[in-house]
Scaffold this motif. Structure first.
Motif: not given
Length: 50
Positions: A16, A29-30, A33
């Motif tokens: 991330w 990316i989120h 995470l």
């Protein structure tokens, strides 16, 4: 098994951070995470936090 979840969480967090600063992939990316946070929470809830 718990150490495996911890390792996956660290890899996802590193992915991330790299993705956030290097690549602009967007929602992926989120998702990384969120998966890292979930695996850390599972480890903590399991009661075997180091």
């Amino acid at each position: 098994m718990n150490s495996l979840l911890y390792l996956i969480a660290i890899i996802l967090i590193i992915g991330w951070v790299l993705g956030f600063f290097v690549y602009s992939i967007g929602g992926l990316i989120h998702i990384l995470l969120v998966l890292a946070i979930i695996s850390i929470l599972l480890r903590l809830i399991g009661g075997r936090a180091v």
